[in-house]
Design an enzyme around this catalytic site. Structure first.
Site, PDB file in Angstrom:
ATOM      1  N   TYR A 158     -23.977  14.140   7.141  1.00 16.18           N
ATOM      2  CA  TYR A 158     -25.385  14.690   7.379  1.00 16.18           C
ATOM      3  C   TYR A 158     -26.274  15.011   6.270  1.00 16.18           C
ATOM      4  O   TYR A 158     -27.577  14.994   6.312  1.00 16.18           O
ATOM      5  CB  TYR A 158     -25.395  16.096   8.246  1.00 16.18           C
ATOM      6  CG  TYR A 158     -25.390  15.762   9.707  1.00 16.18           C
ATOM      7  CD1 TYR A 158     -24.990  14.673  10.296  1.00 16.18           C
ATOM      8  CD2 TYR A 158     -25.983  16.806  10.439  1.00 16.18           C
ATOM      9  CE1 TYR A 158     -25.455  14.532  11.647  1.00 16.18           C
ATOM     10  CE2 TYR A 158     -26.303  16.880  12.010  1.00 16.18           C
ATOM     11  CZ  TYR A 158     -25.828  15.606  12.364  1.00 16.18           C
ATOM     12  OH  TYR A 158     -25.742  15.476  13.942  1.00 16.18           O
ATOM     13  N   LYS A 225      -9.332  16.441   6.823  1.00 18.11           N
ATOM     14  CA  LYS A 225      -8.544  15.306   6.739  1.00 18.11           C
ATOM     15  C   LYS A 225      -8.169  15.232   5.171  1.00 18.11           C
ATOM     16  O   LYS A 225      -8.361  14.404   4.558  1.00 18.11           O
ATOM     17  CB  LYS A 225      -9.322  13.966   7.046  1.00 18.11           C
ATOM     18  CG  LYS A 225      -8.423  12.600   6.913  1.00 18.11           C
ATOM     19  CD  LYS A 225      -7.174  12.562   8.096  1.00 18.11           C
ATOM     20  CE  LYS A 225      -6.570  11.199   8.038  1.00 18.11           C
ATOM     21  NZ  LYS A 225      -5.407  11.247   8.832  1.00 18.11           N
ATOM     22  N   ASP A 276      -6.523  14.175  12.875  1.00 12.66           N
ATOM     23  CA  ASP A 276      -5.961  13.344  13.679  1.00 12.66           C
ATOM     24  C   ASP A 276      -5.043  14.153  14.789  1.00 12.66           C
ATOM     25  O   ASP A 276      -5.229  13.866  15.698  1.00 12.66           O
ATOM     26  CB  ASP A 276      -5.176  11.965  13.307  1.00 12.66           C
ATOM     27  CG  ASP A 276      -4.411  12.356  12.165  1.00 12.66           C
ATOM     28  OD1 ASP A 276      -4.617  13.274  11.489  1.00 12.66           O
ATOM     29  OD2 ASP A 276      -3.601  11.568  11.787  1.00 12.66           O
ATOM     30  N   ASP A 300     -18.597  16.700  15.029  1.00  8.74           N
ATOM     31  CA  ASP A 300     -19.283  15.725  15.977  1.00  8.74           C
ATOM     32  C   ASP A 300     -18.227  15.222  16.893  1.00  8.74           C
ATOM     33  O   ASP A 300     -18.374  15.144  18.256  1.00  8.74           O
ATOM     34  CB  ASP A 300     -19.924  14.761  15.037  1.00  8.74           C
ATOM     35  CG  ASP A 300     -21.075  14.418  16.010  1.00  8.74           C
ATOM     36  OD1 ASP A 300     -21.421  14.938  17.034  1.00  8.74           O
ATOM     37  OD2 ASP A 300     -21.955  13.443  15.451  1.00  8.74           O
TER      38      ASP A 300
END
Length: 415
Positions: A158, A225, A276, A300
């Site tokens: 963003y 992550k 994940d 998101d």
């Protein structure tokens, strides 16, 4: 202060005093109708909010709505998609209800949604996901989904730092990387930067912890992550944990401290999951997650996936909140093919408005609104997006709104 709009008569602005919102009984609340189905769902939401406020407070409180402009509707009036009038109105009023707006893909203007969040420093994107009785959800454990996602709203993708593959700027960055760090990129490579700061991480974690304490949540999970992006998302986790221990040390316990045991009474569990695996976990074990804190892009993806578990984006509310200012909007898009047909589902917009009522401390009206919506949907009175899965006759946007208002009046102030 305002060029082409003026505040409505009969209302007062919310103020900030000693770090708290001071809310009058007749607050002025701006609304941006948005694009596509936006005007229909926001009009419906405002009607339902008015009914809930009337029923909950017996006429002693009232929202004074103020129409302001952004997106496609603003351009012919101001010559821009995001006028200063709109920013100033929200800064002054402290809250706003907003409809969905169209964002082009690959070309055209940058997202007005993103610009609003950044210019108003609405750094916390808050997305509750909870099952509503009567929704034909595809997930076996839909009724066990009750998660609030806190998505950092100003950094990561963003921040919008990127250069087109054939631009002079991209060429300069490729040359710099090769010269200074011996990193060679293909000449047709577009480039984007992914900034994640300690400052932004700590304040989104603070919002999540405040919510957990206010609403009695027992688990706060940091999604990242960091096993691959060690110095951005990895440090998002490190800084979030650091902050929780520093500010809320007497109220939190970390997963490694439990050793498989129960969460101690009066404590909030702070843990983390790799991105994940987080997707796997919300599908296989949604009851283990209550609040999830994420960098921007992860949040998101995750919030849309979580919404799918309970029936889709048509029932998914959202909020963008800073230190004091809050802008409340559904997370679904503008759905232009349904615009003007009186078929759109206003549930997400209305639940977003309920979050706005909570934000200003009008919890009785917010709870009444949520109960009335659930009662309506559970009775099989739904719009076409839900009715087609149930094989029943759908209600129009207007008819659904009327049914919710009937239930608001029936439930009264018992919330």
């Amino acid at each position: 202060m305002f060029q082409k709009i003026k505040p409505p008569e009969g209302g007062k602005f919310i103020e900030v005093k000693d770090g708290k919102l001071i809310v009058p009984d007749n607050p002025i609340v701006p609304h941006i109708d948005g694009d596509g189905i936006g005007p229909e769902v926001i009009t419906a939401a405002r009607r339902m909010v008015d009914a809930a406020v009337e029923a909950a407070y017996g006429g002693k409180r009232k929202i004074v709505w103020w129409k302001i402009y952004a997106g496609i509707e603003a351009e012919p009036i101001y010559g821009t998609l995001l006028p200063e009038d709109t920013l100033n109105a929200i800064r002054t009023a402290k809250v706003a209800l907003k409809g969905p707006m169209t964002t082009p893909i690959g070309s055209g203007w940058r997202s007005v949604n993103v610009a609003l969040r950044q210019l108003l420093d609405l750094y916390a994107n808050i997305r509750p996901v909870k099952y509503i009785r009567g929704i034909p959800a595809p997930h076996k454990y839909a009724d066990k989904v009750d998660i609030v996602i806190f998505r950092e709203n100003t950094e990561d993708v963003y921040a919008g730092i990127e250069w087109k593959y054939d631009s002079p700027e991209a060429e300069k960055v490729r040359e710099f990387l090769k010269k200074e760090f011996n990193i060679e990129l293909r000449p047709d490579t577009g480039i984007g930067l992914k900034p994640i700061s300690r400052f932004a991480t700590r304040r989104i974690m603070n919002k999540a912890m405040e919510w957990a304490l206010k609403y009695g949540r027992k688990r706060v999970t940091v999604m990242h992550k960091g096993n691959i992006m060690k110095y951005t998302e990895g440090y998002f986790k490190i800084w979030a944990f650091e902050f929780a221990k520093e500010k809320y040390g007497d109220k939190v316990v970390f997963e490694e401290e439990l050793q498989g045991g129960e969460i101690p009474e009066g404590k909030i569990l702070v843990n983390d999951r790799i991105a994940d695996n987080m997707f796997n976990q919300i599908i296989t074990r949604p009851w283990d997650y209550e609040i999830i804190v994420t960098p921007n892009l992860n949040g998101d993806y995750l919030s849309d996936a979580a919404a799918a578990l309970v029936g889709g984006l048509g029932v998914a509310p959202g909020a963008n909140v800073g230190d004091y200012i809050g802008m409340f909007e559904p997370i679904h898009g503008s759905a232009p093919k349904y615009a003007g047909k009186n078929v759109a589902n206003p549930t997400a917009a209305t639940l977003s408005a309920a979050m706005m009522l909570d934000h200003i401390g009008w919890h009785e009206a917010a709870n009444l609104l949520r109960k009335a919506i659930e009662e309506t949907i559970a009775s099989g009175k739904v719009t076409q997006d839900i009715a087609r899965h149930l094989g029943i006759q759908p209600l129009s946007t207007t008819e659904f709104t009327e049914e919710v208002i009937k239930n608001i009046k029936k439930l009264g102030g018992s919330s």
